[in-house]
Design a protein around this motif. Structure first.
Motif, PDB file in Angstrom:
ATOM      1  N   THR A 122       0.738  -1.172   0.043  1.00 20.05           N
ATOM      2  CA  THR A 122       0.279   0.060   0.094  1.00 20.05           C
ATOM      3  C   THR A 122       0.947   1.286   0.274  1.00 20.05           C
ATOM      4  OG1 THR A 122      -1.503  -1.230   1.105  1.00 20.05           O
ATOM      5  CG2 THR A 122      -1.702   1.257   1.070  1.00 20.05           C
ATOM      6  N   ILE A 123       0.439   2.357  -1.198  1.00 19.86           N
ATOM      7  CA  ILE A 123       1.379   3.660  -1.138  1.00 19.86           C
ATOM      8  C   ILE A 123       0.488   4.576  -0.497  1.00 19.86           C
ATOM      9  CG2 ILE A 123       2.565   4.823  -2.887  1.00 19.86           C
ATOM     10  CD1 ILE A 123       2.827   2.245  -4.302  1.00 19.86           C
ATOM     11  N   PHE A 124       1.419   5.650   0.193  1.00 20.85           N
ATOM     12  CA  PHE A 124       0.991   6.873   0.581  1.00 20.85           C
ATOM     13  C   PHE A 124       1.290   7.613   0.108  1.00 20.85           C
ATOM     14  CE2 PHE A 124       0.246   3.406   3.909  1.00 20.85           C
ATOM     15  CZ  PHE A 124      -1.415   3.279   4.554  1.00 20.85           C
ATOM     16  N   PRO A 125       0.422   8.645  -0.868  1.00 23.72           N
ATOM     17  CA  PRO A 125       1.763   9.311  -1.004  1.00 23.72           C
ATOM     18  C   PRO A 125       1.598  11.328  -0.685  1.00 23.72           C
ATOM     19  CG  PRO A 125      -0.295   8.899  -2.464  1.00 23.72           C
ATOM     20  CD  PRO A 125      -0.658   7.927  -1.559  1.00 23.72           C
ATOM     21  N   ASP A 126       2.335  11.703   0.269  1.00 20.80           N
ATOM     22  CA  ASP A 126       2.308  12.283   0.934  1.00 20.80           C
ATOM     23  C   ASP A 126       1.796  13.825   0.352  1.00 20.80           C
ATOM     24  OD1 ASP A 126       5.052  11.925   2.117  1.00 20.80           O
ATOM     25  OD2 ASP A 126       6.404  12.917   0.652  1.00 20.80           O
ATOM     26  N   ASN A 127       0.711  13.962   1.314  1.00 21.15           N
ATOM     27  CA  ASN A 127      -0.468  15.082   1.339  1.00 21.15           C
ATOM     28  C   ASN A 127      -0.980  14.400   0.185  1.00 21.15           C
ATOM     29  OD1 ASN A 127       0.846  16.891   3.154  1.00 21.15           O
ATOM     30  ND2 ASN A 127       2.470  17.613   0.589  1.00 21.15           N
ATOM     31  N   LYS A 128      -2.244  12.961  -0.006  1.00 21.14           N
ATOM     32  CA  LYS A 128      -2.340  12.322  -1.186  1.00 21.14           C
ATOM     33  C   LYS A 128      -3.344  11.753  -0.133  1.00 21.14           C
ATOM     34  CE  LYS A 128      -1.746  15.529  -4.971  1.00 21.14           C
ATOM     35  NZ  LYS A 128      -2.393  16.030  -4.858  1.00 21.14           N
ATOM     36  N   LYS A 129      -5.012  11.239  -0.621  1.00 22.83           N
ATOM     37  CA  LYS A 129      -5.074   9.589  -0.325  1.00 22.83           C
ATOM     38  C   LYS A 129      -4.134   8.608  -0.206  1.00 22.83           C
ATOM     39  CE  LYS A 129     -10.219  12.059  -0.919  1.00 22.83           C
ATOM     40  NZ  LYS A 129     -11.040  11.603  -1.162  1.00 22.83           N
ATOM     41  N   PRO A 130      -4.570   7.542   0.186  1.00 27.88           N
ATOM     42  CA  PRO A 130      -3.493   6.566   0.153  1.00 27.88           C
ATOM     43  C   PRO A 130      -4.062   5.799  -1.010  1.00 27.88           C
ATOM     44  CG  PRO A 130      -5.103   5.715   0.740  1.00 27.88           C
ATOM     45  CD  PRO A 130      -4.877   7.691   0.860  1.00 27.88           C
ATOM     46  N   GLU A 131      -2.918   5.021  -1.736  1.00 27.26           N
ATOM     47  CA  GLU A 131      -3.141   4.588  -3.298  1.00 27.26           C
ATOM     48  C   GLU A 131      -3.780   2.882  -2.892  1.00 27.26           C
ATOM     49  OE1 GLU A 131      -2.480   4.722  -6.756  1.00 27.26           O
ATOM     50  OE2 GLU A 131      -2.153   7.005  -5.843  1.00 27.26           O
ATOM     51  N   ALA A 132      -5.115   2.083  -4.099  1.00 24.14           N
ATOM     52  CA  ALA A 132      -5.245   1.348  -3.473  1.00 24.14           C
ATOM     53  C   ALA A 132      -4.365  -0.017  -3.361  1.00 24.14           C
ATOM     54  CB  ALA A 132      -5.417   0.640  -4.645  1.00 24.14           C
ATOM     55  N   PRO A 133      -4.599  -0.699  -2.258  1.00 23.19           N
ATOM     56  CA  PRO A 133      -3.002  -1.736  -2.253  1.00 23.19           C
ATOM     57  C   PRO A 133      -2.640  -2.455  -3.780  1.00 23.19           C
ATOM     58  CG  PRO A 133      -4.893  -2.263  -0.707  1.00 23.19           C
ATOM     59  CD  PRO A 133      -4.943  -1.154  -1.825  1.00 23.19           C
ATOM     60  N   LYS A 134      -1.452  -2.382  -3.723  1.00 24.83           N
ATOM     61  CA  LYS A 134      -1.378  -3.401  -4.775  1.00 24.83           C
ATOM     62  C   LYS A 134      -1.165  -5.292  -4.114  1.00 24.83           C
ATOM     63  CE  LYS A 134      -0.616   0.717  -6.943  1.00 24.83           C
ATOM     64  NZ  LYS A 134      -1.149   1.116  -7.318  1.00 24.83           N
ATOM     65  N   ARG A 135      -1.623  -5.933  -5.152  1.00 23.51           N
ATOM     66  CA  ARG A 135      -1.896  -7.224  -4.591  1.00 23.51           C
ATOM     67  C   ARG A 135      -0.930  -7.488  -6.254  1.00 23.51           C
ATOM     68  NH1 ARG A 135      -5.539  -9.691  -1.573  1.00 23.51           N
ATOM     69  NH2 ARG A 135      -6.494  -8.406  -0.815  1.00 23.51           N
ATOM     70  N   PHE A 136      -0.578  -9.385  -5.020  1.00 21.28           N
ATOM     71  CA  PHE A 136       0.484  -9.426  -5.855  1.00 21.28           C
ATOM     72  C   PHE A 136       1.031 -11.270  -4.569  1.00 21.28           C
ATOM     73  CE2 PHE A 136       3.409  -6.875  -4.385  1.00 21.28           C
ATOM     74  CZ  PHE A 136       4.622  -7.916  -3.650  1.00 21.28           C
ATOM     75  N   SER A 137       1.647 -12.451  -5.288  1.00 18.79           N
ATOM     76  CA  SER A 137       2.128 -13.624  -4.716  1.00 18.79           C
ATOM     77  C   SER A 137       3.534 -13.654  -4.969  1.00 18.79           C
ATOM     78  CB  SER A 137       0.884 -14.091  -5.047  1.00 18.79           C
ATOM     79  OG  SER A 137       0.763 -14.639  -6.771  1.00 18.79           O
ATOM     80  N   PHE A 138       3.969 -14.077  -3.989  1.00 21.65           N
ATOM     81  CA  PHE A 138       5.761 -14.932  -4.118  1.00 21.65           C
ATOM     82  C   PHE A 138       5.660 -16.232  -3.800  1.00 21.65           C
ATOM     83  CE2 PHE A 138       5.995 -12.286  -0.869  1.00 21.65           C
ATOM     84  CZ  PHE A 138       6.250 -13.401   0.290  1.00 21.65           C
ATOM     85  N   SER A 139       6.048 -17.017  -4.867  1.00 23.93           N
ATOM     86  CA  SER A 139       6.649 -17.918  -4.506  1.00 23.93           C
ATOM     87  C   SER A 139       8.135 -18.907  -5.085  1.00 23.93           C
ATOM     88  CB  SER A 139       5.854 -19.038  -5.244  1.00 23.93           C
ATOM     89  OG  SER A 139       5.993 -18.940  -7.026  1.00 23.93           O
ATOM     90  N   ARG A 140       8.478 -19.776  -4.121  1.00 22.56           N
ATOM     91  CA  ARG A 140       9.734 -20.365  -4.271  1.00 22.56           C
ATOM     92  C   ARG A 140      10.162 -20.620  -5.517  1.00 22.56           C
ATOM     93  NH1 ARG A 140      10.943 -25.817  -1.176  1.00 22.56           N
ATOM     94  NH2 ARG A 140      11.148 -24.458   1.150  1.00 22.56           N
ATOM     95  N   ALA A 141      11.641 -19.976  -6.105  1.00 21.24           N
ATOM     96  CA  ALA A 141      11.942 -20.187  -7.453  1.00 21.24           C
ATOM     97  C   ALA A 141      12.433 -21.746  -7.717  1.00 21.24           C
ATOM     98  CB  ALA A 141      13.071 -19.392  -8.008  1.00 21.24           C
ATOM     99  N   LEU A 142      11.419 -21.996  -8.781  1.00 20.11           N
ATOM    100  CA  LEU A 142      12.022 -23.278  -9.224  1.00 20.11           C
ATOM    101  C   LEU A 142      13.237 -23.421  -9.811  1.00 20.11           C
ATOM    102  CD1 LEU A 142       8.356 -24.020 -10.768  1.00 20.11           C
ATOM    103  CD2 LEU A 142       9.830 -25.077  -8.754  1.00 20.11           C
ATOM    104  N   THR A 143      14.903 -23.161  -9.732  1.00 21.79           N
ATOM    105  CA  THR A 143      16.114 -23.766  -9.879  1.00 21.79           C
ATOM    106  C   THR A 143      16.312 -25.015  -9.855  1.00 21.79           C
ATOM    107  OG1 THR A 143      16.763 -23.372  -7.224  1.00 21.79           O
ATOM    108  CG2 THR A 143      15.975 -21.567  -8.714  1.00 21.79           C
ATOM    109  N   PRO A 144      17.378 -25.283 -10.512  1.00 20.72           N
ATOM    110  CA  PRO A 144      17.866 -26.835 -11.054  1.00 20.72           C
ATOM    111  C   PRO A 144      18.672 -26.804  -9.435  1.00 20.72           C
ATOM    112  CG  PRO A 144      19.150 -25.426 -12.127  1.00 20.72           C
ATOM    113  CD  PRO A 144      18.222 -24.290 -11.468  1.00 20.72           C
ATOM    114  N   PRO A 145      18.592 -28.348  -9.011  1.00 18.26           N
ATOM    115  CA  PRO A 145      18.921 -28.744  -8.084  1.00 18.26           C
ATOM    116  C   PRO A 145      20.587 -28.477  -8.314  1.00 18.26           C
ATOM    117  CG  PRO A 145      18.299 -30.644  -9.655  1.00 18.26           C
ATOM    118  CD  PRO A 145      17.309 -29.667 -10.384  1.00 18.26           C
ATOM    119  N   ALA A 146      21.580 -28.189  -6.963  1.00 15.64           N
ATOM    120  CA  ALA A 146      23.056 -28.579  -7.400  1.00 15.64           C
ATOM    121  C   ALA A 146      23.561 -29.918  -7.043  1.00 15.64           C
ATOM    122  CB  ALA A 146      23.352 -27.571  -5.850  1.00 15.64           C
TER     123      ALA A 146
END
Length: 750
Positions: A122-146
């Motif tokens: 969530t971004i709060f601009p200076d002297n402005k109303k807050p932006e709408a939340p930016k929704r996303f996800s993350f997960s473990r990267a599929l890396t090749p085995p060592a």
């Protein structure tokens, strides 16, 4: 609650309707609703772009918790994706760059699952109303085995434990490089394990007996999988210490603790979660053995033990024979032999050999035999003298026996305190054999006459060349005429010879007392005193002279002719001397006065072995008695000799002492080196050299793990065998060197 956080929560829960009412002036380079793979660094860069009206110079940003089906995790906001960037307090403040963009970094904790973690920014601009939340996800990267692999599959090392402090012996055993070969996989949480095929001596445990190093630093708990950090790699104190980046390697060192002799075969394998570790292994083989000096010491100890045991056992067998020989050779105890030098010397030598033969290990038997053999000839002579004196004392009158004993003693004085050579021994035995003539009725007169004739001739000469006082002429003349007649025509019968000797004795006393008026008057008084009374008068006169010259009496102490000084068990001569030659030459001084000697041996400073055993040698007091001004005495050990003597005649004593002392050292025959002969040194040294050369090459240098009890026992048995083999060869040589029994000559037949 913080109003901003409350507002953020409302926005998250309010759904899309509330979001539609907020202006959308900020955008992310992460698409709404997209899934971002988390890289190995666990850092997600984020760029924020401003697209609204001018006038906004900065903003704040707040990250919610990202949740999966299993867990919820916080996300840190950093101003850069560098390892040392500090974590910002949320909501974090940022300034727009060039009025349009700003860069930040999200640090994601360690993900324990493979699912998606959903959250928003969530971004709060200076002297402005807050932006709408930016929704996303993350997960473990599929890396090749060592793919992990070691640069060595086997390491072999040989170690020698130090001579001392070897029970805590520790040493580096080797090192390998553990590599990530694919160049793509990340190996985290590397751990070590021991494969099957482990072989160690005793109860060695590799988990407690080995320490490992990771890139030169201690690797704690290498045989357990380390917990993976929940922080991003690179943060101080949070990253896993056993991580290998793609294409990198780690140097792993191995150190052993408390290593005992033996062979160590330790098969190592390294593992990491989801990594290919088929080639991440190596076999460490370590051969540990003791120092060669311990092997040498064991061999020498075995040789010495065998040598001493053999010497003790053979010595015990020989000791019985030697002690019997010593007892058979003792001739002075319980006999009438005077303490002449030869008698005391034999006694000292036999007591020395008896002491030597009774030691823990027998002193060199050949040395003892040499001592015993040195007195055999003298003992034979003394035994002959003992028997001869006994027969003469039974057959002869005391006056005649004294003359015979005096003559025998003069013969024995030739022996001294050394072994006589064959010529001397033969001559002395012949002279002693001649005294057998005193025992035969037919030969006695001649034997006695031959003995006393020199004394008669000397007295005749003294009277002829001397001055006879007027008052002595009448008493001396008839005896002198008889003396001259006997010398002119020797008597032929036993009675005549003995009577001549008695007349000689009376004349001798008269002549010695001719200037002493009182004594001479008693000798010529009527009726004429018997011969024993004459002796008493003469002796009383001589004793008065001794007492008058008491101040001139001195004890002559022995003087060492050897630069090493006087030794124990060496006969030492002590004597009473006087400046008055007439006094010291009288018959009474030499034959009638009893000399009660007292020798005090004060012990010296205890030697180290005596001090260790708390042995304090006691004072030794010896009290020999002689009828003569000389005595020969030996002493049983070292110390300082103080001498005194009491001269006594008819119970009238005179004390003489010597204040200065004489030092006596221990006999050199009691030294450690004297217990062995030169041939024993040489033969033992040869056996030791051969045993060392063969034993070490066979049992030590060919055995890289030498050091077990069995190894030492085998090596010591080898040394014992070498010494006993040497003894066997010496015994064969001794037997072969003995002369063969003479073959009796063939008897001629007719």
């Amino acid at each position: 609650m913080n109003p901003i956080r409350l507002l953020t929560l409302v926005l998250l829960l309010g759904g899309g309707a509330a979001a539609q009412n907020l202006a959308q002036n900020f955008s992310l380079d992460i698409s709404e609703g997209s899934n971002v793979p988390v890289p190995p660094s666990q850092m997600i860069p984020v760029n924020v772009t401003y697209t609204g009206d001018p006038g906004v110079m900065g903003f704040k940003i707040l990250a919610s918790r990202f949740a999966s089906d299993q867990e919820s995790l916080p996300v840190d906001i950093l101003k850069s994706c560098t390892p040392n960037a500090p974590v910002e307090n949320q909501p974090a403040s940022f300034q727009l760059q060039d009025g349009l963009t700003a860069s930040l970094c999200l640090r994601v904790p360690q993900l324990n699952g493979d699912g998606k973690y959903l959250g928003n920014l969530t971004i709060f601009p200076d002297n402005k109303k807050p932006e709408a939340p930016k929704r996303f996800s993350f997960s473990r990267a599929l890396t090749p085995p060592a793919t992990l692999s070691t640069d060595h599959q086997a390491i072999t090392i040989a170690l020698v434990r130090p001579l001392f402090l070897h029970s805590s012996f520790s040493a580096p055993l080797g090192s390998v490089a553990l590599q990530e070969k694919s160049g793509k996989g990340l190996a985290r949480g590397v751990a070590a394990q021991i494969d099957s095929g482990l072989k160690t001596p005793g109860d060695f445990d590799p988990v407690t007996g080995l320490t490992l190093q990771w890139n030169g630093q201690p690797w704690n708990n290498p045989f357990s999988t380390p917990p993976l950090s929940t922080a991003a790699p690179g943060a101080s104190g949070n990253a896993s210490p056993t991580t290998i980046d793609p294409g990198a390697q780690a140097e792993i060192g191995v150190t052993g603790k408390n290593l005992q002799p033996g062979e160590y075969v330790i098969p190592f394998r390294f593992s990491a979660p989801a990594a290919n570790t088929d080639n991440a292994k190596f076999s460490l083989t370590v051969d540990v053995r003791d120092s060669v000096l311990w092997a040498i010491a064991a061999l020498l100890a075995a040789l010495l033990l065998s040598f001493v045991i053999t010497k003790v056992l053979t010595g015990k067998r020989r000791r019985i024979t030697l002690l019997q020989e010593i007892q058979d050779l003792k001739v002075s105890k319980g006999t009438t032999l005077p303490r002449l030098p030869a008698v005391v010397w034999v006694e000292a030598v036999l007591n020395l050999t008896e002491r030597l033969s009774s030691r823990f290990w027998l002193s060199s038997a050949d040395i003892i035999e040499a001592h015993i053999n040195s007195v055999r000839s003298t003992v034979d002579i003394l035994k002959q003298v003992r028997e001869l004196r006994g027969l003469l004392q039974l057959r002869l009158h005391n006056l005649i026996f004294d003359r015979a004993a005096e003559s025998i003693d003069r013969v024995l004085l030739e022996l001294g305190t050394e072994p006589p050579d064959d010529a001397m021994a033969t001559r002395i035995k012949a002279e002693l054999t001649a005294f057998n003539d005193w025992l035969g009725a037919a030969t006695f007169p001649t034997a006695l006459w031959n003995t006393i004739q020199p004394a008669l001739q000397k007295l005749q000469k003294d009277i002829d060349t001397g001055v006879v006082p007027d008052n002595a002429k009448e008493a001396v003349k008839p005896l002198r005429d008889l003396l001259n007649a006997a010398l002119a025509k020797p008597p032929q019968t036993s009675e005549d010879v003995q009577e001549t000797y008695r007349r000689y004795a009376r004349l001798r006393i008269l002549w010695d007392c001719r200037t002493e008026a009182d004594a001479f008057a008693k000798l010529i008084a009527k009726p004429e005193p018997d011969l024993q009374e004459c002796f008493r008068i003469d002796d009383d006169l001589a004793w008065e002279q001794v007492k008058a010259g008491k101040a001139s009496l001195k004890i002559r102490m022995p003087v060492a002719s050897d630069p090493d000084g006087l030794e124990a068990f060496t006969p030492l001569a002590f004597s009473i001397t006087s400046a008055n030659t007439k006094l010291s030459g009288s018959y009474l001084f030499h034959r009638k006065v009893e000399y009660a000697w007292k020798f005090t041996l004060e012990p010296g400073t205890p030697k180290w072995h005596e001090a260790l055993r708390r042995i304090r040698p006691k004072q030794v007091v010896l009290t020999p008695t002689t009828f003569g001004p000389s005595v020969v005495q030996y002493f049983p050990r070292r110390g300082t000799i103080k001498a005194s003597v009491t001269l006594s005649y008819t119970g009238d004593p005179i004390e003489v002492s010597e204040p200065s002392g004489t030092e006596v050292s221990d006999s050199s025959d009691f030294g450690l080196l004297s217990a062995f002969e030169g041939v024993e040194y040489i033969s033992w040294a040869i056996a030791a050299a051969v045993a060392l050369a063969t034993g070490l090459s066979t049992y030590y240098f060919k055995n890289p793990t030498f050091g077990s009890y069995q190894d030492y026992l085998t090596l010591m048995l080898w040394g014992v065998g070498m010494d006993q083999g040497k003894n066997f060869l010496q015994a064969l040589q001794a037997v072969s060197s003995q002369p063969a029994a003479a073959t009796p000559p063939a008897t001629a037949t007719h």
